[in-house]
Design a protein around this motif. Structure first.
Motif, short mmCIF file in Angstrom:
data_model
loop_
_atom_site.label_atom_id
_atom_site.label_comp_id
_atom_site.label_asym_id
_atom_site.label_seq_id
_atom_site.Cartn_x
_atom_site.Cartn_y
_atom_site.Cartn_z
N MET A 1 -6.51 -3.72 -4.04
CA MET A 1 -5.49 -4.68 -3.62
C MET A 1 -6.06 -6.08 -3.45
N TYR B 1 -10.40 -3.81 -1.34
CA TYR B 1 -9.43 -4.68 -0.67
C TYR B 1 -10.00 -6.09 -0.59
N TYR C 1 0.83 -1.20 0.00
CA TYR C 1 0.00 0.00 0.00
C TYR C 1 0.87 1.26 0.00
N MET D 1 -5.38 -2.94 6.65
CA MET D 1 -5.79 -2.75 5.26
C MET D 1 -7.31 -2.69 5.12
#
Length: 324
Positions: free
Chosen positions: A216, A276, A201, A261
């Motif tokens: 991600m 994510y 990140y 995250m």
């Protein structure tokens, strides 16, 4: 939107992310190097990251290996990496008096796969993690820094360093491509960042397009479920904690990175805007040992991967749609 791939460490348990990446390549119809704008890996994840971004030849635009090829590395050659002679077992006192395994089979395998390719040559921006035990600081193999000759390394050296797990393999001695740069003594990046999602990140923030958002995909290698019982641990000294503490540190860091995250890239109201994606599972079929490279356990790890694809089917479909 920047598309980022992060791959955890875990030794032979790299079978799990390899299967998931093979699934992505089959469904999206592109190699991993084309799907993502940044690939980051630790330990076995670092080996996968290097293998999936290395070009087929010096000026090629296609990767040398598919995810299926990298899966075969574990299936066909995993036992060679984690194989020791009777004498090695005796002299290492089971890993307490010396490293458990010789690094030579691993180094030969990495040279066979990665050859003379360098960080500078990769097809996709790449970060591989390691830890410098002389300087007592993290060291990141970054393709974005490889224009500087001091920071350009052979991919095989990056892969060797990131997978130099303490007690399993001796530290890696690494220099730059010219061999004249500062010597570094490196061990497995998993000692400080087994789940490199936060590193990924941070690195993504420095790339063009970050202001358009970051998506991600973070791949785990299975969550250990074996309990460490109080009655056993309460009397452990340094020798008793040698192996368990490595697993505890890696699992704890991985969970923390996942938690952070989820906060940084969350969208709880709109699943269609999910940015994510974490794919992982508790290991209830396979062993959690990083060196359990026998045929039966590799088959069980593939079964664990199949469970992930079933239980997280909707999330995987969203990922496929975003990468297609």
């Amino acid at each position: 939107m920047l598309r980022v791939l992060s791959i955890d460490g875990g030794g032979i348990r790299g079978v799990i992310p390899a299967v998931l990446l093979q699934h992505l390549e089959e469904k999206v119809g592109k190699p991993i190097a084309e799907m993502f704008d940044l690939v980051v890996g630790t330990s076995t994840g670092g080996i996968l990251a290097c293998g999936l971004t290395v070009p087929a030849s010096a000026n090629a635009k296609q990767p040398k290996f598919t995810a299926a090829d990298m899966l075969k590395l574990y299936e066909r050659d995993g036992h060679k990496i984690f194989e020791r002679s009777f004498w090695k077992g005796v002299t290492s006192l089971g890993g307490l008096g010396d490293e458990t395994y010789s690094a030579k089979p691993l180094e030969k395998l990495l040279k066979d796969y990665l050859g003379e390719a360098t960080l500078k040559s990769v097809l996709t921006p790449l970060v591989v993690t390691a830890y410098d035990i002389e300087r007592r600081q993290p060291y990141f193999f970054k393709s974005t820094k490889a224009e500087d000759p001091k920071r350009n390394h052979y991919l095989r050296d990056a892969a060797r360093a990131t997978s130099a797990a303490p007690t399993f393999f001796e530290p890696a001695v690494v220099r730059n491509v010219g061999g004249r740069g500062t010597r570094r003594i490196l061990v497995d990046g998993g000692v400080f960042v087994n789940n490199p999602a936060m590193c990924a990140y941070a690195e993504a923030q420095e790339l063009p397009g970050a202001d358009q958002g970051i998506m991600m995909v973070s791949l785990g290698t299975g969550v250990a479920t074996r309990k460490i019982k109080y009655k056993d641990a309460k009397d452990w000294g340094a020798l008793g904690w040698v192996r368990p503490i490595i697993s505890v540190m890696m699992d704890g860091e991985a969970d923390a990175a996942d938690y952070h995250m989820r906060i940084l890239l969350r969208d709880e109201k709109h699943k269609s805007k999910q940015q994510y994606f974490r794919f992982d599972t508790e290991l209830d079929l396979a062993l959690d040992d990083m060196d359990a490279a026998n045929t039966g356990n590799i088959r069980a790890l593939k079964d664990e991967s199949a469970q992930i694809l079933r239980s997280q089917r909707q999330e995987m479909l969203r990922v496929i749609a975003m990468l297609s």
